[in-house]
Design a protein around this motif. Sequence first.
Motif, PDB file in Angstrom:
ATOM      1  N   HIS A  69       0.835  -1.206   0.000  1.00  0.00           N
ATOM      2  CA  HIS A  69       0.000   0.000   0.000  1.00  0.00           C
ATOM      3  C   HIS A  69       0.871   1.258   0.000  1.00  0.00           C
ATOM      4  N   THR A  72       2.858   1.912  -3.178  1.00  0.00           N
ATOM      5  CA  THR A  72       2.019   2.459  -4.248  1.00  0.00           C
ATOM      6  C   THR A  72       1.824   3.953  -4.071  1.00  0.00           C
ATOM      7  N   PHE A  79      -1.230  -3.245 -11.083  1.00  0.00           N
ATOM      8  CA  PHE A  79      -2.389  -4.062 -10.734  1.00  0.00           C
ATOM      9  C   PHE A  79      -2.877  -4.793 -11.982  1.00  0.00           C
ATOM     10  N   VAL A  81      -5.880  -5.752 -13.915  1.00  0.00           N
ATOM     11  CA  VAL A  81      -7.311  -5.459 -14.050  1.00  0.00           C
ATOM     12  C   VAL A  81      -7.884  -6.095 -15.314  1.00  0.00           C
ATOM     13  N   LEU A 112      -5.125  -7.366  -4.523  1.00  0.00           N
ATOM     14  CA  LEU A 112      -6.456  -6.883  -4.156  1.00  0.00           C
ATOM     15  C   LEU A 112      -6.482  -6.182  -2.807  1.00  0.00           C
ATOM     16  N   ARG A 115      -5.178  -2.723  -3.261  1.00  0.00           N
ATOM     17  CA  ARG A 115      -6.139  -1.984  -4.085  1.00  0.00           C
ATOM     18  C   ARG A 115      -7.340  -1.557  -3.262  1.00  0.00           C
ATOM     19  N   ASP A 116      -7.806  -2.422  -2.369  1.00  0.00           N
ATOM     20  CA  ASP A 116      -8.990  -2.117  -1.576  1.00  0.00           C
ATOM     21  C   ASP A 116      -8.717  -0.983  -0.598  1.00  0.00           C
ATOM     22  N   ARG A 119      -8.149   2.387  -2.589  1.00  0.00           N
ATOM     23  CA  ARG A 119      -9.349   3.009  -3.145  1.00  0.00           C
ATOM     24  C   ARG A 119     -10.234   3.567  -2.030  1.00  0.00           C
TER      25      ARG A 119
END
Length: 257
Positions: A69, A72, A79, A81, A112, A115-116, A119
Motif C-alpha cells: 500500500h 504504491t 495491478f 485489471v 487486491l 487496491r482495496d 481506493r
Amino acid sequence: MQQARSMVSRLSSRLQALASAPCRSLSCAQDVLHRTPLYDFHLAHGGKMVAFAGWSLPVQYRDSHVNSHLHTRQHCSLFDVSHMLQISVPAAEAVHLAAALLKNPEVKLAGLAARDSLRLEAGLCLYGNDIDEHTTPVEGSLSWTLGKRRRAAMDFPGASVIVPQLKSKAQRRRVGLMCDGAPVRAQSPILSPEGTVIGAVTSGCPSPCLKKNVAMGYVPYEYSRPGTPLLVEVRRKQQPAVVSKMPFVSTNYYILK
C-alpha cells in the motif's frame, strides 16, 4: 512500535477476511475460476491467489499488504485489471508488458488487498459494496459524473428520479467516516448520537497512511455534513465516528495530456 504492530495486526485480519469471505458476485457460484493472462506470472512472483468475482486473482505478493500500500502511494505499482476486460494489449503480450514494467525499480506488483485500502483512502466506490443498480449518483455522492448538458436534456436512464434529486436533497447520502476503536467493517450499523440506527457501513478498513480507521456508508441527508458526530457499532459495542470529507488522503493522480 506498539501502534505499528497493532496496525499490521488489524490489516492482517482485513486481509484474511478478504481472502476467506464469501466472494463477491460470481466467485463462489462457480467451481472453476477464470484466470487472467497473468495468472502464471502472479504465481511466479509469489502471488497469493484468491477467488474474486469469479476470477482467481492475487490478494498480495511477497511484500506485506501495508508495505505494498505505502509503496504504491510513494512510488508506483502494477495491478492486474484484465478480469475487468480493461487490457489494451493482446493477451499473449501481457506477460512481456508486465515484465518490462517491473524492470523499473520503482514499480512493484500489488494485489487486491492494497487496491482495496488504496481506493478506500481515495473515497472511491467498490461496485456491489458502496454502489449498485439501486443507487443514484446523488445518493452515492457522484453527481459530478453528470454533465450540464445531460442534466438539462434529461436524456439518460433514471433522469426522472435523478434530476429532481440534484435540485433538492436525496433522502440518503454516501459519506466518509473517521472512527475510533476497532476497525469498522461493511454492514456495521451507523447510529445517531442518541443511539438510533440510521444507516450502515458499506466499506471500512484501517488506513495505512493515516493510521486511523476509515469507512464509508449511507446516512440520512441531515446527518451527512462533514464534522457531524455519529456512532458505529462494532462487535455489539458502540464507538464514536465523525463524518469526514473524502478523499481521506489527498489524491495525486497522473493525468495523461
